[in-house]
Design an enzyme around this catalytic site. Structure first.
Site, mmCIF file in Angstrom:
data_model
loop_
_atom_site.group_PDB
_atom_site.id
_atom_site.type_symbol
_atom_site.label_atom_id
_atom_site.label_comp_id
_atom_site.label_asym_id
_atom_site.label_seq_id
_atom_site.Cartn_x
_atom_site.Cartn_y
_atom_site.Cartn_z
ATOM 1 N N ASP A 105 0.794 -1.228 0.000
ATOM 2 C CA ASP A 105 0.000 0.000 0.000
ATOM 3 C C ASP A 105 0.823 1.272 0.000
ATOM 4 O OD1 ASP A 105 0.862 -0.591 2.576
ATOM 5 O OD2 ASP A 105 -0.754 0.574 3.468
ATOM 6 N N GLU A 106 2.136 1.144 -0.209
ATOM 7 C CA GLU A 106 2.971 2.346 -0.213
ATOM 8 C C GLU A 106 3.857 2.353 -1.458
ATOM 9 O OE1 GLU A 106 5.238 2.895 3.371
ATOM 10 O OE2 GLU A 106 3.694 1.956 4.594
HETATM 11 MG MG LIG Z 1 -0.899 2.446 4.611
#
Ligand SMILES: [Mg+2]
Length: 398
Positions: A105-106
């Protein structure tokens, strides 16, 4: 030229994806938990409301439930999170080829070559992700990766934070060292003993002492605190190159049950583990592909909770996956196991909670050393000592 680096972090990723897919969950305290089993599951992610109720990642299910009785607990769906992760990447690569994922998620983005102001790009990304995927991201904008990442943590959810050469001493230096990437728990403790608590104190600390205490990493820590990190953002396609390390085999006789398949999986993962260690990569997922006796293929993937190089961990996850997904209506002719979603071991793990199993890794590194000296047959897992339907070593690999 001053670099323009963004770090975009999807907020409460798993829980947010669940809320996007199930609108009934919106406005509720939601936690994605590793196992539904009452006492052993832990919270992997929580929604904003759950966070406000005091729910923390790593809490056990029952602690979370006790703290917030109305908490809705949902099981993780890693395949779906991987799809959303890819969708996020697809948005990012509209802005630059330099997109480097960090976990699911990054991502870091290097937008130095763009003529637009980095803040405008960050705002654009924030709004695009929200509009197209229904997720919120927080974006850090800075002149290096370390501060960009720090920035994405400073204001969230759904926000953009800019850290410049002019303001970093005022914004970053008052924060604790542990807020900085690559400054883990052990390092933080050692720094405390030196009387260093904030990033500013670290930046002003004599570098030669840090070099003595931490070796090369001490110098890197000091540079990072002073805004001197020069680590480049990788191109998106270079991350894609080593997408998986797989190993497959066509068996001498069809496999008829989970136990037989398990033996083959243990054997296949031995070589995968060795390859991963050689390439200094860790897997975040495992994929099992089977070809049944009528030669039709099926393939499944599972996410690993801890990124690993361990053959034993990969074997256990692969066997579990096969047990769960394959109905055994037909015997298996050929089997392939792949370590997928690879990342460099030089990257620290995103969540210190999911520490890799150091001891197990040390053992397996030792085994590699023995094998390279005395040959692959020198040491094998006990499972492989009995009869198996594997072809003689090195033959008939897919
Ligand atoms: Mg995150």
């Amino acid at each position: 030229m001053e670099r323009k680096i963004l770090h975009s972090d999807a907020n409460a990723f798993y829980a947010s994806v669940e809320c996007v897919l199930n609108p009934d969950l919106k406005g509720k305290a939601v936690a994605v938990c590793g196992s539904q089993e009452e006492r052993h599951g832990i919270v992997l992610a929580k929604s904003e409301l759950a966070k406000r109720a005091g729910i923390k990642t790593g809490m056990t299910n029952w602690q979370a439930k006790r703290l917030c009785p109305e908490l809705v607990i949902v099981p993780p769906r890693h395949d779906i999170y991987a799809k959303f992760s890819e969708a996020l990447h697809e948005i990012y690569i509209r802005y630059t080829d330099y997109v480097e994922p960090f976990g699911l998620d990054e991502c870091w983005l290097d937008v130095t070559r763009s003529s637009r102001a980095p803040y405008d790009i960050a705002e654009d990304i924030r709004q695009t992700v929200k509009g197209e995927l229904g997720l919120t991201v927080s974006v850090g904008v800075s002149f290096n990766k370390v501060f960009a990442k720090l920035g994405s943590d400073m204001k969230k959810p759904d926000a953009v934070t800019v850290i410049t050469r002019d303001n970093f001493k005022d914004t970053v230096w008052r924060l604790p060292c542990s807020d900085m990437i690559y400054c883990g728990r052990a390092t933080t403790e050692k720094l405390k003993k030196l009387g260093v608590r904030t990033i500013g104190e670290l930046a002003r600390f004599p570098q030669d002492v840090l070099l003595k205490v931490f070796g090369k990493n001490g110098g890197k820590l000091w540079q990072n605190a002073n805004g001197m990190d020069s680590d480049p953002v990788s191109r998106y396609d270079t991350c894609e190159q080593a997408k998986s390390v797989g190993h497959g085999v066509t068996c001498v006789a069809d496999l008829v049950n989970a136990e037989e398949a398990g033996t083959v999986i243990v054997s296949l993962t031995q070589e995968i583990g060795q390859k991963l260690r050689k390439m200094r990569l860790r897997a975040r997922g495992v994929q099992v592909t089977v070809r049944d006796k009528d030669l039709s293929f099926e393939s499944w993937q599972a996410q690993l909770e801890t990124p690993t190089q361990s053959a034993a961990v990969l074997a256990a996850a692969g066997s579990e996956l096969l047990k769960k997904r394959y109905g055994w209506n037909k015997p298996i002719r050929a089997l392939t196991v792949s370590a997928i979603r690879l990342e460099s071991v030089d990257k620290p793990d995103q969540l210190s909670l999911f520490q890799t199993d150091d001891k197990r890794e040390r053992v397996e590194n030792t085994l590699d050393a023995i094998r390279s000296k005395f040959g692959d047959g020198a040491i094998r897992p006990a499972t492989l000592l009995g009869e198996s339907k594997l072809p003689p070593h090195g033959k008939n690999n897919l």
